[in-house]
Design a protein around this motif. Structure first.
Motif, PDB file in Angstrom:
ATOM      1  N   ALA A 459       0.838  -1.196   0.456  1.00 11.70           N
ATOM      2  CA  ALA A 459      -0.152  -0.106   0.149  1.00 11.70           C
ATOM      3  C   ALA A 459       0.855   1.437  -0.592  1.00 11.70           C
ATOM      4  N   GLU A 460       0.137   2.102  -0.417  1.00 10.29           N
ATOM      5  CA  GLU A 460       0.887   3.518  -0.418  1.00 10.29           C
ATOM      6  C   GLU A 460      -0.096   4.489  -0.124  1.00 10.29           C
ATOM      7  N   TRP A 461       1.574   5.172   0.694  1.00 11.66           N
ATOM      8  CA  TRP A 461       0.589   6.265   1.519  1.00 11.66           C
ATOM      9  C   TRP A 461       1.316   7.781   1.167  1.00 11.66           C
ATOM     10  N   GLU A 462       0.738   9.065   0.720  1.00 11.58           N
ATOM     11  CA  GLU A 462       1.141   9.767   0.484  1.00 11.58           C
ATOM     12  C   GLU A 462       0.272  11.012   1.321  1.00 11.58           C
ATOM     13  N   PHE A 463       1.960  12.271   1.726  1.00 13.43           N
ATOM     14  CA  PHE A 463       1.039  13.046   2.353  1.00 13.43           C
ATOM     15  C   PHE A 463       2.071  14.329   2.394  1.00 13.43           C
ATOM     16  N   THR A 464       1.665  15.553   2.625  1.00 11.67           N
ATOM     17  CA  THR A 464       2.492  16.800   2.661  1.00 11.67           C
ATOM     18  C   THR A 464       2.084  16.792   5.044  1.00 11.67           C
ATOM     19  N   TRP A 465       2.991  17.838   5.010  1.00 15.10           N
ATOM     20  CA  TRP A 465       2.921  18.497   6.286  1.00 15.10           C
ATOM     21  C   TRP A 465       3.683  19.682   6.867  1.00 15.10           C
ATOM     22  N   ASN A 466       3.670  20.356   7.860  1.00 12.47           N
ATOM     23  CA  ASN A 466       4.173  21.370   7.895  1.00 12.47           C
ATOM     24  C   ASN A 466       5.694  21.022   9.174  1.00 12.47           C
ATOM     25  N   GLY A 467       6.722  20.762   8.666  1.00 12.31           N
ATOM     26  CA  GLY A 467       7.479  20.593  10.006  1.00 12.31           C
ATOM     27  C   GLY A 467       8.729  21.993   9.981  1.00 12.31           C
ATOM     28  N   ASP A 468       9.141  22.443  11.284  1.00 10.55           N
ATOM     29  CA  ASP A 468       9.610  23.623  11.507  1.00 10.55           C
ATOM     30  C   ASP A 468       9.024  24.365  10.503  1.00 10.55           C
ATOM     31  N   GLY A 469       7.937  24.583  10.270  1.00  9.78           N
ATOM     32  CA  GLY A 469       7.526  25.940   9.311  1.00  9.78           C
ATOM     33  C   GLY A 469       7.755  25.851   7.521  1.00  9.78           C
ATOM     34  N   ARG A 470       8.236  24.345   7.699  1.00  7.92           N
ATOM     35  CA  ARG A 470       8.656  24.326   6.190  1.00  7.92           C
ATOM     36  C   ARG A 470       7.860  22.810   5.503  1.00  7.92           C
ATOM     37  N   ALA A 471       7.036  23.477   4.444  1.00  7.04           N
ATOM     38  CA  ALA A 471       5.729  22.322   4.172  1.00  7.04           C
ATOM     39  C   ALA A 471       6.695  20.939   2.676  1.00  7.04           C
ATOM     40  N   ARG A 472       6.490  19.884   3.671  1.00  2.46           N
ATOM     41  CA  ARG A 472       7.381  18.781   3.210  1.00  2.46           C
ATOM     42  C   ARG A 472       6.367  17.771   2.505  1.00  2.46           C
ATOM     43  N   HIS A 473       6.849  16.672   1.618  1.00  3.04           N
ATOM     44  CA  HIS A 473       6.178  15.615   1.239  1.00  3.04           C
ATOM     45  C   HIS A 473       6.836  14.452   1.389  1.00  3.04           C
ATOM     46  N   LEU A 474       5.508  13.667   1.712  1.00  5.71           N
ATOM     47  CA  LEU A 474       5.850  12.057   1.535  1.00  5.71           C
ATOM     48  C   LEU A 474       5.286  11.325   0.995  1.00  5.71           C
ATOM     49  N   LEU A 475       6.532   9.966   0.409  1.00  5.30           N
ATOM     50  CA  LEU A 475       5.422   8.817  -0.392  1.00  5.30           C
ATOM     51  C   LEU A 475       5.953   7.941   0.981  1.00  5.30           C
ATOM     52  N   ALA A 476       4.883   7.032   0.981  1.00  2.53           N
ATOM     53  CA  ALA A 476       5.778   5.592   2.152  1.00  2.53           C
ATOM     54  C   ALA A 476       4.431   4.657   1.042  1.00  2.53           C
ATOM     55  N   ARG A 477       5.683   3.672   0.673  1.00  2.00           N
ATOM     56  CA  ARG A 477       4.984   2.174  -0.503  1.00  2.00           C
ATOM     57  C   ARG A 477       5.243   1.266   1.265  1.00  2.00           C
ATOM     58  N   ASN A 478       4.212   0.594   1.652  1.00  2.00           N
ATOM     59  CA  ASN A 478       4.547  -0.249   3.209  1.00  2.00           C
ATOM     60  C   ASN A 478       4.103  -1.552   2.410  1.00  2.00           C
ATOM     61  N   ILE A 479       5.095  -2.620   2.204  1.00  2.00           N
ATOM     62  CA  ILE A 479       5.204  -4.171   1.482  1.00  2.00           C
ATOM     63  C   ILE A 479       5.379  -5.231   2.383  1.00  2.00           C
ATOM     64  N   THR A 480       4.391  -6.086   2.490  1.00  2.00           N
ATOM     65  CA  THR A 480       4.654  -7.640   3.198  1.00  2.00           C
ATOM     66  C   THR A 480       5.125  -8.046   2.290  1.00  2.00           C
ATOM     67  N   VAL A 481       6.522  -8.744   1.920  1.00  2.00           N
ATOM     68  CA  VAL A 481       6.795  -8.877   1.059  1.00  2.00           C
ATOM     69  C   VAL A 481       6.268 -11.290   1.055  1.00  2.00           C
ATOM     70  N   ALA A 482       6.279 -11.276   2.016  1.00  2.00           N
ATOM     71  CA  ALA A 482       5.812 -13.096   2.580  1.00  2.00           C
ATOM     72  C   ALA A 482       4.785 -12.369   4.481  1.00  2.00           C
ATOM     73  N   PRO A 483       4.144 -13.200   4.326  1.00  2.00           N
ATOM     74  CA  PRO A 483       3.826 -13.184   6.070  1.00  2.00           C
ATOM     75  C   PRO A 483       5.330 -12.614   7.181  1.00  2.00           C
TER      76      PRO A 483
END
Length: 515
Positions: A459-483
């Motif tokens: 599953a992929e999760w993409e979002f933005t947030w403000n850290g230290d007053g600066r806009a940041r952008h993150l894309l995370a791909r979460n993977i289960t290779v095998a159980p």
């Protein structure tokens, strides 16, 4: 056999979640059923390549070092509660602390106030003096092994490679143990670790807190070792008792280095007359703004902070892990790694350390892209990384940092609570919204991408947030290779860099090959 969550050791310690790992150890958050308390349990992993004698030696060393830490009982040393055996291996039960490493505090806040540093220095000096009085040499004092608890107390962790004067027969020789950038010059000449070499490492740690830079770390191992041997510490300027203490601790000849008594006098003066120990202040919340004039160190919010926020781990344990100089670095980088395997809580690397094959390399089947390097990481996975990005290790995660704009690529090996990655991401997001610890959080998308990856779940999760007053952008791909086998691959950039780095980001995520 390795432990799994929900396993119970000795009918007492119920393992809840993995919170740190290294090649020879994993640390678990666990529940002590007998005393109804949360503890940290260190699992000693004995590699399959060890013969019976070597396994016995490693097990004996682990027990000895755990007892050593318990022997030195001190408010500024992580407490060992118990040592047990299960599966024929030792398990070390420790107090469970919450907080941040000194390295992380300095990265997020910049150089610290001299009085605060002096107060923390006095506490660490007291801890080391107590250990030295018991014949225990820490051997790896560094910012990653100093925890600043949520209550503002400093605790020295990672006595896992300590030696005891009356048990030298159990200590293997011929290896360099510790983080190269914080090793005393005499250690580089294969002299045995002593209390004086611990004091050198304390001086280098205090210098880092005062300046925001590691005093001797350079781009390569050889350059780092040369700096330790002949150069003056970087970033240290001015006068005053704190600087005098640091310079005295960093004298290259151990016979001329100041001792603990002289260091104590200088640190007391720096902390203020009659203070004894200074007033420690807790680190700021993740994402908080540094005070005016404090550098932001590139302004990146590291993924371990995001991990805490997202509920992958609710607390940070003060975990004692074996740390060693990794000979595989081969002069291309410095890795401070749990049990010398290139990973572990608080570990870092500078200038690479991974095996790589660029575009047009000998292996024609590896992914390639101009400006990026195919990297076979010591952790076993493969991934395309921008060619000039710098590798480091922190906890269960491997980072590749941009040297220019605060972007970074991370591969995290932390355990996931479920094999359904889409549900995992939704739970993470719920924690983010409930905690409010990521100001300005805005979801861009959450998507099940299992069908396009070929993994058991993704599953992929993409979002933005403000850290230290600066806009940041993150894309995370979460993977289960095998159980039971999980990865999170995350790309983080300041918002202005996001579109510019799109090709590199897509190439990195799509190229990932698990171990």
């Amino acid at each position: 056999m390795r432990a799994e969550p929900h396993r119970t050791l000795c009918d007492r310690y119920h393992l809840l979640a993995e919170i740190g790992r290294g090649g020879m150890g994993r640390v678990w958050r666990a529940h002590d059923a007998r005393l109804n308390r949360t503890v940290a349990v260190k699992e000693i992993l004995l590699g399959p390549g060890l013969d019976e004698d070597e396994r016995d030696r490693v097990a004996a060393r682990a027990k000895r070092e755990a007892r050593a830490t318990a022997m030195g009982g001190h408010r500024n040393i992580v407490t060992v509660h118990d040592i047990i055996e299960d599966d024929g291996r030792p398990w070390i039960v420790m107090e469970f602390l919450t907080g941040h490493s000194l390295r992380k505090v300095v990265r997020e806040r910049g150089p610290l106030d001299a009085r605060v540093i002096a107060g923390w220095g006095l506490d660490l000096l007291s801890a080391l003096s107590t250990a030295h009085g018991q014949g225990i040499i820490h051997r790896d004092v560094k910012p990653e092994n100093v925890m600043v608890t949520d209550a503002g107390q400093v605790v020295l962790t990672d006595f896992g490679i300590a030696t005891i004067a009356d048990a030298t027969a159990l200590t293997q020789t011929g290896g360099m143990v510790g983080s190269a950038a914080y090793l005393a010059p005499e250690r580089l000449a294969s002299s045995p670790a002593t209390s004086a070499s611990d004091l050198w490492s304390l001086g280098a740690t205090l210098s880092y807190a005062a300046t925001g830079v590691s005093p001797f770390r350079r781009e390569t191992v050889s350059a780092t070792l040369h700096a330790i041997t002949v150069e003056e510490p970087a970033g240290l300027s001015g006068h005053g008792p704190l600087n005098e203490a640091v310079r005295g601790l960093l004298v290259k000849d151990p016979a001329r280095r100041i001792d603990a008594a002289r260091c104590r006098v200088l640190l007391r003066a720096a902390a203020g007359e009659g203070t004894g120990t200074g007033t420690a202040v807790p680190p700021p919340p993740a994402g908080s703004r540094p005070s005016p004039g404090q550098p932001r160190g590139g302004g990146r919010l590291s993924w371990p902070v995001v991990v805490l926020t997202l509920g992958l781990a609710s607390l940070v344990a003060a975990a004692a892990l074996l740390v060693a100089f990794d000979p595989r670095e081969g002069g291309s980088g410095t890795t401070a790694a749990a049990s010398g395997a290139g990973e572990g809580e608080g570990a870092e690397s500078t200038g690479g350390g991974q095996e790589s094959a660029g575009e047009g390399g000998e292996d024609g089947d590896v992914p390639s892209m101009g400006g990026m390097t195919w990297t076979r990481d010591p952790q076993g996975f493969g991934i395309l990384v921008p060619a000039d990005w710098i590798r480091r290790v922190d906890g269960s995660a491997v980072f590749y940092d941009s040297p220019t704009d605060g972007s970074y690529l991370q591969v995290d090996l932390a355990q996931h609570p479920t094999d359904d990655e889409y549900q995992h991401v939704l739970a993470q997001e719920e924690n983010v919204r409930a905690s409010g610890r990521m100001p300005g959080y805005e979801r861009l998308r959450v998507e099940d991408v299992t069908g396009s990856t070929g993994f058991h779940s993704a599953a992929e999760w993409e979002f933005t947030w403000n850290g230290d007053g600066r806009a940041r952008h993150l894309l995370a791909r979460n993977i289960t290779v095998a159980p039971g086998t999980y990865y999170t691959i995350a790309w983080v950039s300041p918002e202005p860099s996001w579109a510019f780095l799109e090709e590199e980001r897509v190439a990195a995520l799509d190229s990932f090959a698990p171990a």
